[in-house]
Design a protein around this motif. Structure first.
Motif, PDB file in Angstrom:
ATOM      1  N   CYS A  71      44.745  53.559  29.610  1.00  0.00           N
ATOM      2  CA  CYS A  71      43.377  53.470  29.079  1.00  0.00           C
ATOM      3  C   CYS A  71      43.364  53.283  27.560  1.00  0.00           C
ATOM      4  O   CYS A  71      42.474  52.636  27.034  1.00  0.00           O
ATOM      5  CB  CYS A  71      42.581  54.713  29.459  1.00  0.00           C
ATOM      6  N   GLU A  72      44.373  53.838  26.877  1.00  0.00           N
ATOM      7  CA  GLU A  72      44.424  53.701  25.416  1.00  0.00           C
ATOM      8  C   GLU A  72      44.539  52.232  25.018  1.00  0.00           C
ATOM      9  O   GLU A  72      43.911  51.781  24.067  1.00  0.00           O
ATOM     10  CB  GLU A  72      45.582  54.516  24.816  1.00  0.00           C
ATOM     11  N   LYS A  97      41.236  50.571  25.541  1.00  0.00           N
ATOM     12  CA  LYS A  97      40.312  50.950  24.468  1.00  0.00           C
ATOM     13  C   LYS A  97      40.609  50.142  23.204  1.00  0.00           C
ATOM     14  O   LYS A  97      39.695  49.704  22.509  1.00  0.00           O
ATOM     15  CB  LYS A  97      40.399  52.454  24.178  1.00  0.00           C
ATOM     16  N   LYS A  98      41.895  49.948  22.938  1.00  0.00           N
ATOM     17  CA  LYS A  98      42.306  49.153  21.778  1.00  0.00           C
ATOM     18  C   LYS A  98      41.847  47.703  21.948  1.00  0.00           C
ATOM     19  O   LYS A  98      41.357  47.077  21.014  1.00  0.00           O
ATOM     20  CB  LYS A  98      43.827  49.221  21.623  1.00  0.00           C
ATOM     21  N   ILE A 129      39.287  46.739  23.623  1.00  0.00           N
ATOM     22  CA  ILE A 129      37.831  46.736  23.461  1.00  0.00           C
ATOM     23  C   ILE A 129      37.485  46.705  21.967  1.00  0.00           C
ATOM     24  O   ILE A 129      36.655  45.927  21.529  1.00  0.00           O
ATOM     25  CB  ILE A 129      37.198  47.980  24.138  1.00  0.00           C
ATOM     26  N   LYS A 130      38.194  47.545  21.201  1.00  0.00           N
ATOM     27  CA  LYS A 130      37.941  47.643  19.769  1.00  0.00           C
ATOM     28  C   LYS A 130      38.229  46.324  19.047  1.00  0.00           C
ATOM     29  O   LYS A 130      37.471  45.894  18.185  1.00  0.00           O
ATOM     30  CB  LYS A 130      38.815  48.761  19.175  1.00  0.00           C
ATOM     31  N   TYR A 189      33.443  45.802  29.794  1.00  0.00           N
ATOM     32  CA  TYR A 189      34.506  46.663  29.260  1.00  0.00           C
ATOM     33  C   TYR A 189      34.435  48.067  29.882  1.00  0.00           C
ATOM     34  O   TYR A 189      35.454  48.642  30.240  1.00  0.00           O
ATOM     35  CB  TYR A 189      34.396  46.773  27.733  1.00  0.00           C
ATOM     36  N   GLU A 190      33.214  48.591  30.015  1.00  0.00           N
ATOM     37  CA  GLU A 190      33.038  49.926  30.600  1.00  0.00           C
ATOM     38  C   GLU A 190      33.494  49.950  32.061  1.00  0.00           C
ATOM     39  O   GLU A 190      34.163  50.890  32.484  1.00  0.00           O
ATOM     40  CB  GLU A 190      31.578  50.374  30.472  1.00  0.00           C
ATOM     41  N   LEU A 194      37.238  49.974  32.181  1.00  0.00           N
ATOM     42  CA  LEU A 194      37.750  51.321  31.875  1.00  0.00           C
ATOM     43  C   LEU A 194      37.677  52.226  33.094  1.00  0.00           C
ATOM     44  O   LEU A 194      38.634  52.942  33.401  1.00  0.00           O
ATOM     45  CB  LEU A 194      36.957  51.947  30.723  1.00  0.00           C
TER      46      LEU A 194
END
Length: 91
Positions: free
Chosen positions: A54-55, A58-59, A61-62, A79-80, A83
């Motif tokens: 997940c990290e 998240k990266k 997504i950022k 994106y959600e 996840l």
């Protein structure tokens, strides 16, 4: 003497780490424009690979890595959903 079978390598779109195709998870954009996780790696469409973590997602997504990979604006709800799917896949 038997020839060694070549293991396909792919690169995570978030952390840029290389790994075997099996070590990463594929995210697909199909002709209809739907974006989803493809754990089997067999779905038709444009694929991008990401670590099973997940990290890393998240990266991605950022940094909007999927926008670059699929050459389009990826909505936040996509994106959600990714996840959520990845969390279920991690467990």
């Amino acid at each position: 003497m038997q020839k060694q079978k070549k293991i396909p390598q792919r690169k995570c779109i978030a952390c840029q780490e290389r790994d075997s195709k099996k070590g990463l998870i594929r995210i697909v954009k199909n002709k209809e424009g739907q974006i989803f996780l493809d754990p089997a790696g067999k779905a038709n469409g444009r694929g991008a690979y990401i670590c099973k973590d997940c990290e890393c997602l998240k990266k991605a997504i950022k940094t909007k890595a999927l926008n670059k990979a699929f050459k389009l604006e990826v909505p936040n709800e996509v994106y959600e959903n990714l996840l959520e799917e990845l969390k279920a896949y991690e467990d």
